[in-house]
Motif scaffolding. Structure first.
Motif, PDB file in Angstrom:
ATOM      1  N   ASN A 122       0.829  -1.217   0.000  1.00 52.98           N
ATOM      2  CA  ASN A 122       0.000   0.000   0.000  1.00 52.98           C
ATOM      3  C   ASN A 122       0.859   1.261   0.000  1.00 52.98           C
ATOM      4  O   ASN A 122       0.503   2.272  -0.623  1.00 52.98           O
ATOM      5  CB  ASN A 122      -0.948   0.000   1.197  1.00 52.98           C
ATOM      6  N   ILE A 123       2.009   1.202   0.658  1.00 52.93           N
ATOM      7  CA  ILE A 123       2.914   2.358   0.685  1.00 52.93           C
ATOM      8  C   ILE A 123       3.576   2.530  -0.682  1.00 52.93           C
ATOM      9  O   ILE A 123       3.704   3.653  -1.203  1.00 52.93           O
ATOM     10  CB  ILE A 123       3.980   2.189   1.783  1.00 52.93           C
ATOM     11  N   LYS A 124       3.991   1.422  -1.280  1.00 51.93           N
ATOM     12  CA  LYS A 124       4.663   1.505  -2.581  1.00 51.93           C
ATOM     13  C   LYS A 124       3.709   2.020  -3.667  1.00 51.93           C
ATOM     14  O   LYS A 124       4.113   2.774  -4.552  1.00 51.93           O
ATOM     15  CB  LYS A 124       5.237   0.136  -2.960  1.00 51.93           C
ATOM     16  N   VAL A 125       2.447   1.620  -3.582  1.00 48.76           N
ATOM     17  CA  VAL A 125       1.469   2.108  -4.557  1.00 48.76           C
ATOM     18  C   VAL A 125       1.233   3.606  -4.383  1.00 48.76           C
ATOM     19  O   VAL A 125       1.137   4.363  -5.357  1.00 48.76           O
ATOM     20  CB  VAL A 125       0.140   1.342  -4.410  1.00 48.76           C
ATOM     21  N   SER A 126       1.170   4.044  -3.128  1.00 51.87           N
ATOM     22  CA  SER A 126       0.867   5.454  -2.864  1.00 51.87           C
ATOM     23  C   SER A 126       2.035   6.371  -3.200  1.00 51.87           C
ATOM     24  O   SER A 126       1.848   7.582  -3.352  1.00 51.87           O
ATOM     25  CB  SER A 126       0.476   5.645  -1.395  1.00 51.87           C
ATOM     26  N   ILE A 127       3.252   5.825  -3.331  1.00 48.93           N
ATOM     27  CA  ILE A 127       4.405   6.645  -3.702  1.00 48.93           C
ATOM     28  C   ILE A 127       4.175   7.299  -5.059  1.00 48.93           C
ATOM     29  O   ILE A 127       4.444   8.489  -5.248  1.00 48.93           O
ATOM     30  CB  ILE A 127       5.692   5.795  -3.711  1.00 48.93           C
ATOM     31  N   SER A 128       3.649   6.531  -6.002  1.00 49.09           N
ATOM     32  CA  SER A 128       3.377   7.077  -7.335  1.00 49.09           C
ATOM     33  C   SER A 128       2.359   8.197  -7.263  1.00 49.09           C
ATOM     34  O   SER A 128       2.506   9.230  -7.928  1.00 49.09           O
ATOM     35  CB  SER A 128       2.882   5.965  -8.263  1.00 49.09           C
ATOM     36  N   VAL A 129       1.326   8.014  -6.446  1.00 48.69           N
ATOM     37  CA  VAL A 129       0.292   9.043  -6.300  1.00 48.69           C
ATOM     38  C   VAL A 129       0.879  10.305  -5.674  1.00 48.69           C
ATOM     39  O   VAL A 129       0.616  11.424  -6.126  1.00 48.69           O
ATOM     40  CB  VAL A 129      -0.875   8.516  -5.445  1.00 48.69           C
ATOM     41  N   ALA A 130       1.692  10.115  -4.626  1.00 54.65           N
ATOM     42  CA  ALA A 130       2.309  11.262  -3.959  1.00 54.65           C
ATOM     43  C   ALA A 130       3.197  12.042  -4.910  1.00 54.65           C
ATOM     44  O   ALA A 130       3.178  13.283  -4.926  1.00 54.65           O
ATOM     45  CB  ALA A 130       3.110  10.783  -2.747  1.00 54.65           C
ATOM     46  N   ILE A 131       3.975  11.334  -5.723  1.00 52.92           N
ATOM     47  CA  ILE A 131       4.834  12.003  -6.699  1.00 52.92           C
ATOM     48  C   ILE A 131       3.985  12.734  -7.732  1.00 52.92           C
ATOM     49  O   ILE A 131       4.351  13.821  -8.203  1.00 52.92           O
ATOM     50  CB  ILE A 131       5.776  10.991  -7.372  1.00 52.92           C
ATOM     51  N   GLY A 132       2.839  12.158  -8.090  1.00 48.23           N
ATOM     52  CA  GLY A 132       1.938  12.826  -9.015  1.00 48.23           C
ATOM     53  C   GLY A 132       1.481  14.170  -8.492  1.00 48.23           C
ATOM     54  O   GLY A 132       1.467  15.172  -9.218  1.00 48.23           O
ATOM     55  N   PHE A 133       1.125  14.227  -7.207  1.00 49.20           N
ATOM     56  CA  PHE A 133       0.738  15.499  -6.598  1.00 49.20           C
ATOM     57  C   PHE A 133       1.920  16.458  -6.531  1.00 49.20           C
ATOM     58  O   PHE A 133       1.761  17.672  -6.724  1.00 49.20           O
ATOM     59  CB  PHE A 133       0.173  15.259  -5.186  1.00 49.20           C
ATOM     60  N   PHE A 134       3.112  15.907  -6.258  1.00 55.35           N
ATOM     61  CA  PHE A 134       4.309  16.752  -6.179  1.00 55.35           C
ATOM     62  C   PHE A 134       4.631  17.369  -7.534  1.00 55.35           C
ATOM     63  O   PHE A 134       4.938  18.565  -7.625  1.00 55.35           O
ATOM     64  CB  PHE A 134       5.497  15.920  -5.678  1.00 55.35           C
ATOM     65  N   ILE A 135       4.556  16.568  -8.595  1.00 52.55           N
ATOM     66  CA  ILE A 135       4.832  17.082  -9.936  1.00 52.55           C
ATOM     67  C   ILE A 135       3.801  18.142 -10.322  1.00 52.55           C
ATOM     68  O   ILE A 135       4.130  19.171 -10.921  1.00 52.55           O
ATOM     69  CB  ILE A 135       4.835  15.930 -10.962  1.00 52.55           C
ATOM     70  N   THR A 136       2.538  17.885  -9.976  1.00 50.69           N
ATOM     71  CA  THR A 136       1.488  18.857 -10.268  1.00 50.69           C
ATOM     72  C   THR A 136       1.741  20.162  -9.524  1.00 50.69           C
ATOM     73  O   THR A 136       1.565  21.260 -10.075  1.00 50.69           O
ATOM     74  CB  THR A 136       0.116  18.294  -9.882  1.00 50.69           C
ATOM     75  N   TYR A 137       2.188  20.029  -8.274  1.00 51.60           N
ATOM     76  CA  TYR A 137       2.530  21.222  -7.485  1.00 51.60           C
ATOM     77  C   TYR A 137       3.645  22.015  -8.160  1.00 51.60           C
ATOM     78  O   TYR A 137       3.580  23.252  -8.252  1.00 51.60           O
ATOM     79  CB  TYR A 137       2.945  20.802  -6.076  1.00 51.60           C
ATOM     80  N   LEU A 138       4.648  21.318  -8.678  1.00 42.31           N
ATOM     81  CA  LEU A 138       5.743  22.004  -9.379  1.00 42.31           C
ATOM     82  C   LEU A 138       5.216  22.746 -10.600  1.00 42.31           C
ATOM     83  O   LEU A 138       5.618  23.881 -10.872  1.00 42.31           O
ATOM     84  CB  LEU A 138       6.809  20.992  -9.801  1.00 42.31           C
ATOM     85  N   GLY A 139       4.327  22.089 -11.348  1.00 34.65           N
ATOM     86  CA  GLY A 139       3.770  22.724 -12.531  1.00 34.65           C
ATOM     87  C   GLY A 139       2.975  23.971 -12.200  1.00 34.65           C
ATOM     88  O   GLY A 139       3.104  25.007 -12.865  1.00 34.65           O
ATOM     89  N   PHE A 140       2.165  23.904 -11.147  1.00 34.51           N
ATOM     90  CA  PHE A 140       1.375  25.064 -10.725  1.00 34.51           C
ATOM     91  C   PHE A 140       2.286  26.182 -10.223  1.00 34.51           C
ATOM     92  O   PHE A 140       2.055  27.361 -10.506  1.00 34.51           O
ATOM     93  CB  PHE A 140       0.398  24.657  -9.620  1.00 34.51           C
TER      94      PHE A 140
END
Length: 307
Positions: A4-22
């Motif tokens: 569950n932690i390994k799966v959520s890493i991808s999601v967390a990075i997705g939010f981080f990348i989106t934050y960088l874009g914004f």
């Protein structure tokens, strides 16, 4: 590390990348809290145009949608004054001052207490950022097995370690894995040849650095936002019906998104996951915590205290 932690890493990075874009584009304002940016700013306008363009191209399955978006926004930015056209597009870089940073070491005080703490913080930051990036990008490239593991994960860690050391010797910022690599996976790059091609292009870009440096954040930020969207979609693989399995991923995602750090997000998620499963009443949840995870919590707590 549980699935569950390994799966959520991808999601967390997705939010981080989106934050960088914004943040880079100015669509979001993060200087004094969280808010909208200035939509009268040409950078914001062009970034939104780029995002819509990439989305439409992707909808119609046009190859190279991300690259086309970058090129179009860069060109549109010229009349808006966003893209600064250099006097020359090619040139030989000046390396006269490279000796000031290459092999420039300071061994004084290397073994004192404060230095050891700094080394520890730098290591854990790099380690978990690399772990998150490798698993996140690998998941986007469909390289993970059924348990969320990357076969042969030691190899990218070895390359990252060698790059970090070599970069330090050369006086560069840390040569490490970057979450922006997910854009390459999104475009279809999933083999070692992708990295070789990227390296060749980087060598060529040394001679064409003015050409690449003219690309504005308004052109690259939509790519980050779009790739962030594609990685956040993995959130459907997290079982939110099981609280003991979902709480750790939730903490990881919100820490990554609101602190702007992958390492802090992963560390917080692991601590929360271990804590909630340790005090869970079900025997299944208690057995889900590997003994190594308990040992890992000690340096993670130290990381937060001294960082």
């Amino acid at each position: 590390i549980p699935k569950n932690i390994k799966v959520s890493i991808s999601v967390a990075i997705g939010f981080f990348i989106t934050y960088l874009g914004f943040s880079n584009s100015g669509i979001g304002n993060f200087e004094e809290g969280i808010g909208l940016g200035n939509f009268s700013d040409p950078n914001v306008f062009l970034a939104i145009v780029g995002l819509i363009l990439i989305a439409l191209l992707t909808l119609y399955k046009v190859p190279g949608a991300l690259l086309i978006g970058i090129i179009v926004v860069t060109i549109l930015g010229i009349p808006f004054g966003v893209t600064q056209v250099p006097e020359q597009l090619f040139g030989i870089p000046d390396v006269n001052e490279i000796s000031n940073i290459t092999f420039s070491f300071d061994f004084n005080g290397l073994l004192n207490g404060s230095t050891i703490v700094l080394i520890f913080i730098a290591f854990f930051g790099d380690f978990f950022s690399t772990l998150g990036t490798v698993l996140g990008v690998s998941q986007k490239a469909n390289l993970l097995d059924d348990n969320g593991n990357l076969p042969g994960i030691a190899r990218p860690f070895l390359v990252d370690a060698l790059g970090t050391v070599a970069g330090a010797i050369a006086g560069c910022t840390t040569i490490s894995t970057f979450v922006e690599s997910s854009a390459g996976a999104q475009a279809g790059g999933k083999t070692g040849l992708t990295s070789v091609s990227t390296a060749i292009m980087f060598f060529i870009s040394i001679l064409a650095s003015p050409l690449f440096l003219m690309i504005p954040d308004a052109a690259t930020s939509p790519v980050l936002i779009f790739v962030g969207y594609s990685m956040i979609s993995s959130i459907t693989n997290i079982d939110f019906t099981n609280f003991s399995e979902a709480f750790g991923p939730f903490v990881m995602i919100v820490f990554t998104a609101f602190t702007g750090g992958i390492a802090s997000g992963i560390s917080a998620g692991i601590l929360a996951d271990v804590a909630i499963k340790t005090f869970a009443k079900t025997e299944k949840a208690e057995k889900a915590v590997h003994p190594v995870m308990y040992a890992l919590c000690i340096p993670l707590m130290i990381y937060f205290i001294f960082n």
